[in-house]
Design an enzyme around this catalytic site. Sequence first.
Site, mmCIF file in Angstrom:
data_model
loop_
_atom_site.group_PDB
_atom_site.id
_atom_site.type_symbol
_atom_site.label_atom_id
_atom_site.label_comp_id
_atom_site.label_asym_id
_atom_site.label_seq_id
_atom_site.Cartn_x
_atom_site.Cartn_y
_atom_site.Cartn_z
ATOM 1 N N THR A 15 34.956 -17.045 124.375
ATOM 2 C CA THR A 15 36.006 -17.772 124.521
ATOM 3 C C THR A 15 37.097 -17.852 125.133
ATOM 4 O O THR A 15 38.033 -19.744 124.691
ATOM 5 C CB THR A 15 36.863 -17.011 123.194
ATOM 6 O OG1 THR A 15 36.009 -16.213 122.025
ATOM 7 C CG2 THR A 15 38.369 -17.423 122.365
ATOM 8 N N ASN A 66 24.682 -21.660 118.360
ATOM 9 C CA ASN A 66 24.870 -20.188 118.438
ATOM 10 C C ASN A 66 24.224 -19.796 116.823
ATOM 11 O O ASN A 66 23.861 -18.494 116.946
ATOM 12 C CB ASN A 66 25.754 -20.069 118.654
ATOM 13 C CG ASN A 66 27.208 -20.313 118.067
ATOM 14 O OD1 ASN A 66 27.309 -21.603 118.428
ATOM 15 N ND2 ASN A 66 27.692 -19.989 116.920
ATOM 16 N N GLN A 107 25.626 -19.071 125.012
ATOM 17 C CA GLN A 107 23.789 -19.089 123.951
ATOM 18 C C GLN A 107 22.982 -18.404 125.135
ATOM 19 O O GLN A 107 21.675 -18.288 125.315
ATOM 20 C CB GLN A 107 24.008 -19.305 122.701
ATOM 21 C CG GLN A 107 24.694 -19.173 121.944
ATOM 22 C CD GLN A 107 24.920 -17.219 121.289
ATOM 23 O OE1 GLN A 107 23.328 -16.928 121.412
ATOM 24 N NE2 GLN A 107 25.562 -16.923 120.881
ATOM 25 N N SER A 155 29.447 -15.863 129.260
ATOM 26 C CA SER A 155 30.070 -14.842 128.526
ATOM 27 C C SER A 155 29.439 -13.562 129.267
ATOM 28 O O SER A 155 27.942 -13.520 128.497
ATOM 29 C CB SER A 155 30.122 -14.848 127.090
ATOM 30 O OG SER A 155 30.784 -14.044 126.463
ATOM 31 N N GLY A 156 30.099 -12.442 129.465
ATOM 32 C CA GLY A 156 28.839 -11.146 129.980
ATOM 33 C C GLY A 156 27.854 -11.117 128.809
ATOM 34 O O GLY A 156 26.664 -9.529 128.986
ATOM 35 N N HIS A 157 28.776 -10.842 127.311
ATOM 36 C CA HIS A 157 28.277 -9.373 126.582
ATOM 37 C C HIS A 157 27.177 -10.236 125.736
ATOM 38 O O HIS A 157 26.497 -9.242 124.825
ATOM 39 C CB HIS A 157 29.809 -9.352 125.558
ATOM 40 C CG HIS A 157 29.864 -9.951 124.718
ATOM 41 N ND1 HIS A 157 28.965 -10.118 123.022
ATOM 42 C CD2 HIS A 157 30.256 -10.956 124.891
ATOM 43 C CE1 HIS A 157 30.127 -11.127 122.279
ATOM 44 N NE2 HIS A 157 30.481 -11.788 123.553
ATOM 45 N N THR A 166 44.698 -9.435 137.421
ATOM 46 C CA THR A 166 44.848 -9.081 137.747
ATOM 47 C C THR A 166 42.967 -8.704 136.896
ATOM 48 O O THR A 166 42.909 -8.566 136.120
ATOM 49 C CB THR A 166 44.939 -7.863 138.051
ATOM 50 O OG1 THR A 166 46.890 -7.527 138.379
ATOM 51 C CG2 THR A 166 44.312 -5.987 138.257
ATOM 52 N N CYS A 198 32.175 -14.931 115.286
ATOM 53 C CA CYS A 198 33.399 -15.535 115.079
ATOM 54 C C CYS A 198 33.365 -15.725 113.768
ATOM 55 O O CYS A 198 34.459 -15.822 113.348
ATOM 56 C CB CYS A 198 34.039 -15.646 116.271
ATOM 57 S SG CYS A 198 33.448 -16.041 118.146
#
Length: 380
Positions: A70, A149, A178, A198-200, A236, A323
């Site tokens: 996102t 997706n 995806q 996106s990592g997840h 950070t 989402c």
Amino acid sequence: MIYFDNSATTKPYTEVLDAFVKVSSDYYGNPSSLHQAGGQAEKLLSQARLQTAKLLGVKSSEIVFTSGGTEGNNLAIKGAALAHKGRGKHIITTTIEHASVHNAVKQLEESGFEVTYVPVNAAGQVSSADIKKAIRKDTILVSVIHINNEVGSVQPIWEIGQMLQGFPKIVFHVDHVQGAGKLPLDLYDCGIDLCTVSGHKFHGLKGTGALFIREGVNISPLFSGGDQEGRKRGGTENVAGMVAMAKALRMSMDLQDKKSAHLKQILGRIRAGLEILPEVIIHTPVHSAAPHILNFSIEGLKAEVFVHALEQKGIYVSTTSACSSKRHAPSKTLLAMGVPARLAESAIRISLSYDNRLDEAEILIKAVSETAIQLGEVIK
């Protein structure tokens, strides 16, 4: 438990969790600090950036770490729009984009930008020719999802990228969320300027992601802050999360080479098993489709009821994208494909990972058949 909702999120690899804990425990310094602890963290962050870039086939200087799909999509779309609004305010996208793209351009419309939503065919695919027709003198950005997706349709990214070579002032963004770890995408060869992962979605941790920004492409930052991430994203850095994400991407791409045929076999078995059920209508195209997503409807049954009925059998699937699943609205992707609203309201998505097994496919097929009969009798 049989988990078939991997497009919503994946289970983190054990090695990924171990890496996150190790870095969080032993290398917790701020990478912007001048002392040794900061230097160690900065070194790990640089290594994670280098590895992520290598896996995506780009330069490490072209990788900006984000919090996920996102943020990456918003940074790409709004950042490009704001940076180039001086030469135009026209954006082109499709009718089947993820909510983070669709709502981002909708917000830009409220700020005076004009957006053309190019339609898709019955297979959920956009035409590069239609995108070309939509181009105007003031077009500054084209944004197209790689793998949808919801239904898994694969867009002709290479063809679009090659066509856009004739329009060098247009920035080309691709949502690859995806696709990463599932379907190869050569960012340079496809002429992509901005690309989101996106990592997840590939067994990394939630809150991690990356945006590829091709060298020479200018975007405006969304966060005002320090000089982190090449001044593209202040704040950070999540060092442990990015180290874990780089590891997850490497492991997923290794499995992509080794188990891609296995993934296709499982999805093929599910499709074949569901196709023979009279109650089932499959929406995912046979050709030019992702190897891990299958979307189908059972006419007359509400999707959320069916999802919970399968959950009672220990099988986890989803309706639309995660989402949008709680809005109980028909899938805009299916509606854009010409699917009637009554079927779009009953759509179910199955999405696999390399951890799924063939015997799970057999259990799913049986469960879908039994559940369709049981629920059908209830509503009669």
